[in-house]
Design a protein around this motif. Structure first.
Motif, mmCIF file in Angstrom:
data_model
loop_
_atom_site.group_PDB
_atom_site.id
_atom_site.type_symbol
_atom_site.label_atom_id
_atom_site.label_comp_id
_atom_site.label_asym_id
_atom_site.label_seq_id
_atom_site.Cartn_x
_atom_site.Cartn_y
_atom_site.Cartn_z
ATOM 1 N N LEU A 173 0.920 -1.086 0.073
ATOM 2 C CA LEU A 173 0.161 -0.097 0.257
ATOM 3 C C LEU A 173 0.714 1.308 0.084
ATOM 4 O O LEU A 173 1.858 1.115 0.692
ATOM 5 N N CYS A 174 0.375 2.354 -0.927
ATOM 6 C CA CYS A 174 1.051 3.705 -0.862
ATOM 7 C C CYS A 174 0.281 4.298 0.484
ATOM 8 O O CYS A 174 -0.853 3.921 0.627
ATOM 9 N N PHE A 175 0.998 5.560 0.699
ATOM 10 C CA PHE A 175 0.304 6.371 1.838
ATOM 11 C C PHE A 175 -1.189 6.811 1.617
ATOM 12 O O PHE A 175 -1.953 6.911 2.350
ATOM 13 N N PHE A 176 -1.277 7.082 0.314
ATOM 14 C CA PHE A 176 -2.664 7.535 -0.160
ATOM 15 C C PHE A 176 -3.673 6.433 -0.512
ATOM 16 O O PHE A 176 -4.941 6.671 -0.691
ATOM 17 N N ASP A 177 -3.355 5.176 -0.037
ATOM 18 C CA ASP A 177 -4.261 4.002 -0.244
ATOM 19 C C ASP A 177 -5.001 3.734 1.214
ATOM 20 O O ASP A 177 -5.777 2.877 1.318
ATOM 21 N N VAL A 178 -4.310 4.408 2.107
ATOM 22 C CA VAL A 178 -4.680 3.765 3.424
ATOM 23 C C VAL A 178 -6.039 4.065 3.851
ATOM 24 O O VAL A 178 -6.708 3.308 4.440
ATOM 25 N N GLU A 179 -6.636 5.504 3.557
ATOM 26 C CA GLU A 179 -8.037 5.779 3.803
ATOM 27 C C GLU A 179 -9.007 4.504 3.171
ATOM 28 O O GLU A 179 -9.902 4.283 3.927
ATOM 29 N N ASP A 180 -8.891 4.253 1.956
ATOM 30 C CA ASP A 180 -9.674 3.367 1.243
ATOM 31 C C ASP A 180 -9.692 1.910 1.882
ATOM 32 O O ASP A 180 -10.856 1.373 2.177
ATOM 33 N N ILE A 181 -8.381 1.670 2.374
ATOM 34 C CA ILE A 181 -7.960 0.169 2.844
ATOM 35 C C ILE A 181 -9.052 0.255 4.376
ATOM 36 O O ILE A 181 -9.390 -0.830 4.613
ATOM 37 N N LEU A 182 -8.772 1.218 5.059
ATOM 38 C CA LEU A 182 -9.244 1.286 6.395
ATOM 39 C C LEU A 182 -10.870 1.263 6.237
ATOM 40 O O LEU A 182 -11.444 0.678 7.402
ATOM 41 N N GLU A 183 -11.438 1.789 5.394
ATOM 42 C CA GLU A 183 -12.788 1.955 5.223
ATOM 43 C C GLU A 183 -13.623 0.400 4.957
ATOM 44 O O GLU A 183 -14.374 0.160 5.668
ATOM 45 N N VAL A 184 -12.846 -0.273 4.107
ATOM 46 C CA VAL A 184 -13.183 -1.610 4.046
ATOM 47 C C VAL A 184 -12.947 -2.382 5.339
ATOM 48 O O VAL A 184 -13.937 -3.239 5.700
ATOM 49 N N CYS A 185 -11.925 -2.080 5.885
ATOM 50 C CA CYS A 185 -11.593 -3.062 7.137
ATOM 51 C C CYS A 185 -12.547 -2.748 8.142
ATOM 52 O O CYS A 185 -12.882 -3.591 8.869
ATOM 53 N N THR A 186 -13.205 -1.381 8.312
ATOM 54 C CA THR A 186 -13.906 -1.115 9.439
ATOM 55 C C THR A 186 -15.303 -1.542 9.119
ATOM 56 O O THR A 186 -15.876 -2.016 9.852
ATOM 57 N N GLU A 187 -15.654 -1.785 7.848
ATOM 58 C CA GLU A 187 -17.036 -2.378 7.311
ATOM 59 C C GLU A 187 -16.922 -4.049 7.735
ATOM 60 O O GLU A 187 -17.945 -4.637 7.991
ATOM 61 N N GLN A 188 -15.572 -4.533 7.815
ATOM 62 C CA GLN A 188 -15.511 -5.763 8.194
ATOM 63 C C GLN A 188 -15.159 -6.137 9.732
ATOM 64 O O GLN A 188 -15.022 -7.250 10.099
ATOM 65 N N ASN A 189 -15.417 -5.061 10.447
ATOM 66 C CA ASN A 189 -15.271 -5.021 11.910
ATOM 67 C C ASN A 189 -13.927 -5.505 12.321
ATOM 68 O O ASN A 189 -13.677 -6.181 13.203
ATOM 69 N N LEU A 190 -12.800 -5.094 11.518
ATOM 70 C CA LEU A 190 -11.671 -5.108 11.879
ATOM 71 C C LEU A 190 -10.988 -3.959 12.426
ATOM 72 O O LEU A 190 -11.360 -2.948 12.469
ATOM 73 N N LYS A 191 -10.225 -4.206 13.457
ATOM 74 C CA LYS A 191 -9.687 -3.030 14.517
ATOM 75 C C LYS A 191 -8.287 -2.933 13.964
ATOM 76 O O LYS A 191 -7.243 -3.698 14.003
ATOM 77 N N LEU A 192 -7.900 -1.635 13.657
ATOM 78 C CA LEU A 192 -6.225 -1.189 13.358
ATOM 79 C C LEU A 192 -5.523 -1.225 14.648
ATOM 80 O O LEU A 192 -5.761 -0.604 15.684
#
Length: 275
Positions: A240-259
């Motif tokens: 991942l590049c730094f500008f991908d993080v927001e999109d990835i975390l959005e998907v992860c949040t939808e899947q109830n994953l915790k950073l």
């Protein structure tokens, strides 16, 4: 011997876009690069090149960077040999050394020895570093591990060296699968190596999932990863590049994953999440 095309990409500004461009080119079949003072040279087998795929890559549509290119057909060359000459060892915090057999050993470091081939793309070196860096602090003992998009299986090998139990490595590239089998033997570890994608995954559960791939595949496949991740399990991502993080975390949040942990090296990022 395969006929190759050499692409001369001019990039303004050069940083950080040269590494990002290499990562995107790997995804459409480019397999080796040479860095220039004003851009990069990229190489792809002629029969694999599709101009429409090149025109559609993200960076060529990005107004923040100016990229132009020319290309020409190259004479027959042993490209594996040329690529190996430019492969440098990866040193992770002076604790882990990823090297080829033709590099000097360091008895003071934990070593992973691979036979570098074109599947181990230049742009993936920082992300491999990030994944190993995260894994240094993870408890892998007796854990069931899945390495998606395994490439040379460096991550799967390191997991086994840290005491992991059953470890499955999957890649879509036949070359990567064969190279992974060679590297497992070279490092005296046992891996279950498969040709395929996330579609290979059935009902078997894993406690640790490693995925050093790219933004688009991760966004598509994270729900599948979560479906085979044990409750309390860990999902470690990079590519991942730094500008991908927001999109990835959005998907992860939808899947109830915790950073749990985010680290960055140059423009590349790794995310450790838990279910």
């Amino acid at each position: 011997m395969a006929v190759y095309l050499e692409f001369n990409f001019k990039i303004k500004p050069l940083q950080p876009w040269n590494e990002i461009l290499m990562a995107e080119l790997i995804e459409i079949g480019f397999d080796s690069f040479t860095e220039e003072y004003d851009g990069i040279l990229g190489y792809i087998q002629k029969d694999l090149f599709k101009e429409e795929e090149l025109k559609n890559i993200y960076l060529l549509q990005n107004d923040d960077v100016e990229i132009s290119y020319t290309y020409e057909e190259m004479p027959n060359i042993n490209w594996n040999e040329e690529w190996e000459k430019n492969f440098s060892p990866i040193n992770v915090e002076d604790k882990v050394l990823i090297r080829a057999e033709f590099h000097d050993s360091d008895p003071n470091m934990h070593e992973i020895v691979i036979q570098p081939k074109m599947s181990f793309g230049t742009g993936h070196h920082p992300t491999t570093h990030l994944m190993i860096q995260q894994m240094l602090d993870m408890d892998l003992a007796d854990k069931k591990v899945l390495d998606m998009g395994c490439g040379t299986s460096v991550l799967a090998i390191f997991a086994k060296q840290k005491g992991a139990g059953r470890t499955v490595a999957i890649d879509i590239d036949e070359w990567s699968v064969e190279n992974s089998k060679e590297n497992a033997v070279r490092n005296n570890v046992e891996l279950d190596i498969e040709l395929g994608t996330a579609d290979n995954l059935g009902k078997e559960k894993f406690e640790i999932i490693l995925a050093n791939i790219n933004r688009n595949i991760l966004i598509s496949d994270i729900p599948t990863y979560v479906s085979v991740l044990e409750d309390g399990g860990k999902l470690l991502l990079s590519g991942l590049c730094f500008f991908d993080v927001e999109d990835i975390l959005e998907v992860c949040t939808e899947q109830n994953l915790k950073l749990e942990k985010k680290i960055q090296r140059e423009e590349w990022v790794s995310l450790l999440l838990s279910k």
